[in-house]
Design a protein around this motif. Structure first.
Motif, PDB file in Angstrom:
ATOM      1  N   VAL A 202       2.304  10.386  12.909  1.00  0.00           N
ATOM      2  CA  VAL A 202       3.646  10.520  12.343  1.00  0.00           C
ATOM      3  C   VAL A 202       4.565  11.136  13.390  1.00  0.00           C
ATOM      4  O   VAL A 202       4.566  12.354  13.597  1.00  0.00           O
ATOM      5  CB  VAL A 202       3.632  11.391  11.074  1.00  0.00           C
ATOM      6  CG1 VAL A 202       5.031  11.444  10.454  1.00  0.00           C
ATOM      7  CG2 VAL A 202       2.623  10.872  10.065  1.00  0.00           C
ATOM      8  N   SER A 204       8.109  12.473  14.856  1.00  0.00           N
ATOM      9  CA  SER A 204       9.301  13.072  14.275  1.00  0.00           C
ATOM     10  C   SER A 204      10.175  13.663  15.373  1.00  0.00           C
ATOM     11  O   SER A 204       9.719  13.898  16.490  1.00  0.00           O
ATOM     12  CB  SER A 204       8.917  14.183  13.285  1.00  0.00           C
ATOM     13  OG  SER A 204       8.000  13.722  12.304  1.00  0.00           O
ATOM     14  N   THR A 224      11.178  12.376  10.220  1.00  0.00           N
ATOM     15  CA  THR A 224      10.297  11.308  10.675  1.00  0.00           C
ATOM     16  C   THR A 224      11.120  10.140  11.213  1.00  0.00           C
ATOM     17  O   THR A 224      12.172   9.791  10.656  1.00  0.00           O
ATOM     18  CB  THR A 224       9.395  10.820   9.540  1.00  0.00           C
ATOM     19  OG1 THR A 224      10.192  10.411   8.419  1.00  0.00           O
ATOM     20  CG2 THR A 224       8.449  11.937   9.094  1.00  0.00           C
ATOM     21  N   HIS A 232       9.313   5.473  18.382  1.00  0.00           N
ATOM     22  CA  HIS A 232       8.176   5.669  17.475  1.00  0.00           C
ATOM     23  C   HIS A 232       6.881   5.218  18.149  1.00  0.00           C
ATOM     24  O   HIS A 232       5.921   5.997  18.279  1.00  0.00           O
ATOM     25  CB  HIS A 232       8.425   4.883  16.181  1.00  0.00           C
ATOM     26  CG  HIS A 232       7.389   5.080  15.113  1.00  0.00           C
ATOM     27  ND1 HIS A 232       6.121   4.559  15.194  1.00  0.00           N
ATOM     28  CD2 HIS A 232       7.454   5.740  13.920  1.00  0.00           C
ATOM     29  CE1 HIS A 232       5.434   4.873  14.111  1.00  0.00           C
ATOM     30  NE2 HIS A 232       6.223   5.605  13.332  1.00  0.00           N
TER      31      HIS A 232
END
Length: 408
Positions: A202, A204, A224, A232
């Motif tokens: 994940v 962020s 996020t 990402h």
């Protein structure tokens, strides 16, 4: 039986619920005055939880009467302790070589650099002269911090040679490093790695100031990234490469932090072999569908977890932001009576009358908050607008009497 090292900062976590199959058979070592909660067969307490010898002696007292089959630790201070106990007892889980690499910021950067990860210039420092030599070799701001610190405790940013005097005494005490100050977006990746594979990652982005925002009494948090954001995939890949570069463990929950410069270069800040601190667990709960500390506890203790369901939930989760307000130098006179509109899990972590002045304020960590909450949305723009609105409302709900006013 499962032995849990419970730092005072983790007091109140529902271990008996998370590890329900072992309820009534759990063992704990914690600090005096800490109630580990229900479900424990035996508990040993120590007067000073920072005393490694006292903690290990407490473990040995438990082992004299109970068969320990797993060791669980969630706090940064316990990562190496737990690894050492596993080594001593021949138990599954992370061992000392790996644990040390995830704590020692010099060692981790040496491993990372050898693995092709971009790291800032860095060096261990033992006295003021070494700090000054590093500053001379690396013009611009320099960061000095403990090699095994957490929560931004003990971090100093030096801008001029004369600033080195302020850190001279602590550096002489040992265990510090200097590194070049890197500007750019500050990001973190929270990832679960099991059996050589990443179950979920994940990425962020921290709000402006990141973990140092509390220095200016500013709220901070993170949100996020959208799956379609090019950053990402790059952050996920960099975390994979980083974990591969460090000594392995059968399973890891990591909290990695990176700088992303204006030139879009990703540079390592540091990585911890544990779940991120408050309020990141609440944010990850919204993404994963369960508390990441529960997820990690069950994996570390060899209990079943539906990892496929966790991964599926993460792929379909909305964007989530966490946010928290740090304490100020003074006493709280008023706390919010209701949550800001549009927030989730709004938690007030203080009471009217709480005094955050003096040493308590000076020693505060980046994870010390008087209130935390979550905001969700489907787009980044909408998410950040909600964060800003909720911050203003929450701040207005608190009243503070300054330390100067309190001392009159």
């Amino acid at each position: 039986m499962i032995l849990i090292l419970i730092s005072p900062r983790n007091a109140g976590l529902p271990f008996a619920r998370w590890l329900g199959e072992e309820r009534g058979r759990l063992l704990a070592v914690t600090a005096d005055g800490v109630d580990p909660g229900p479900g424990f067969l035996a508990v040993e307490r120590v007067a000073d939880y920072t005393d490694d010898t006292a903690v290990h002696d407490a473990v040995r007292r438990l082992r004299a009467h109970h068969d320990v089959t797993r060791v669980l630790a969630l706090a940064e201070v316990d990562v190496e302790r737990a690894a050492g106990l596993r080594e001593e007892l021949g138990l599954p889980g992370q061992r000392p070589e790996s644990a040390r690499a995830y704590r020692d910021k010099v060692l981790m950067k040496e491993y990372a650099r050898a693995g092709g990860i971009r790291v800032p210039a860095f060096a261990p420092v033992h006295d003021e002269a070494e700090v000054l030599a590093f500053m001379a070799a690396h013009p611009g701001p320099v960061v000095v911090k403990p090699r095994d610190g957490s929560g931004s405790t003990g971090v100093a940013v030096l801008h001029r040679p004369e600033d080195a005097r302020a850190v001279a005494e602590r550096v002489r005490s040992g265990g510090h490093e200097a590194e070049e100050f890197v500007t750019g977006r500050f990001c973190h990746v929270d990832a679960l790695h099991v059996g050589g594979e990443f179950v979920v990652s994940v990425p962020s982005v921290y709000t402006d100031g990141g973990c140092l925002s509390h220095w200016t009494d500013s709220g901070n948090g993170s949100w996020t990234l959208e799956a379609g954001d090019p950053l990402h995939a790059r952050l996920v890949e960099e975390t994979r490469r980083l974990v591969t570069a460090l000594p392995p463990a059968p399973a890891l929950f990591v909290h990695a932090e990176f700088f992303v410069t204006e030139a879009e270069e990703i540079i390592l800040c540091e990585i911890a072999g544990r779940v991120g601190g408050t309020p990141i667990p609440a944010m990850l709960n919204a993404v994963l569908g369960l508390d990441p500390r529960e997820l990690w506890s069950r994996i570390e203790c060899g209990l079943p977890v539906d990892l496929e369901a966790v991964a599926d939930r993460a792929r379909s989760a909305p964007l989530v932001a966490n946010f928290g307000l740090p304490p100020r130098n003074g006493r709280i006179t008023r706390v919010p009576g209701q949550p800001p509109a549009g927030t989730q899990d709004f938690t007030v972590l203080a009471r009217a009358g709480d005094d955050w002045g003096g040493a308590r304020y000076r020693d505060r960590k980046s994870g010390d908050f008087v209130a935390t909450w979550l905001v969700t949305a489907r787009t980044e723009g909408e998410l950040l607008a909600r964060v800003a609105k909720s911050e203003a409302e929450a701040e207005a709900g608190f009243g503070w009497e300054s330390a100067a006013e309190v001392s009159r």
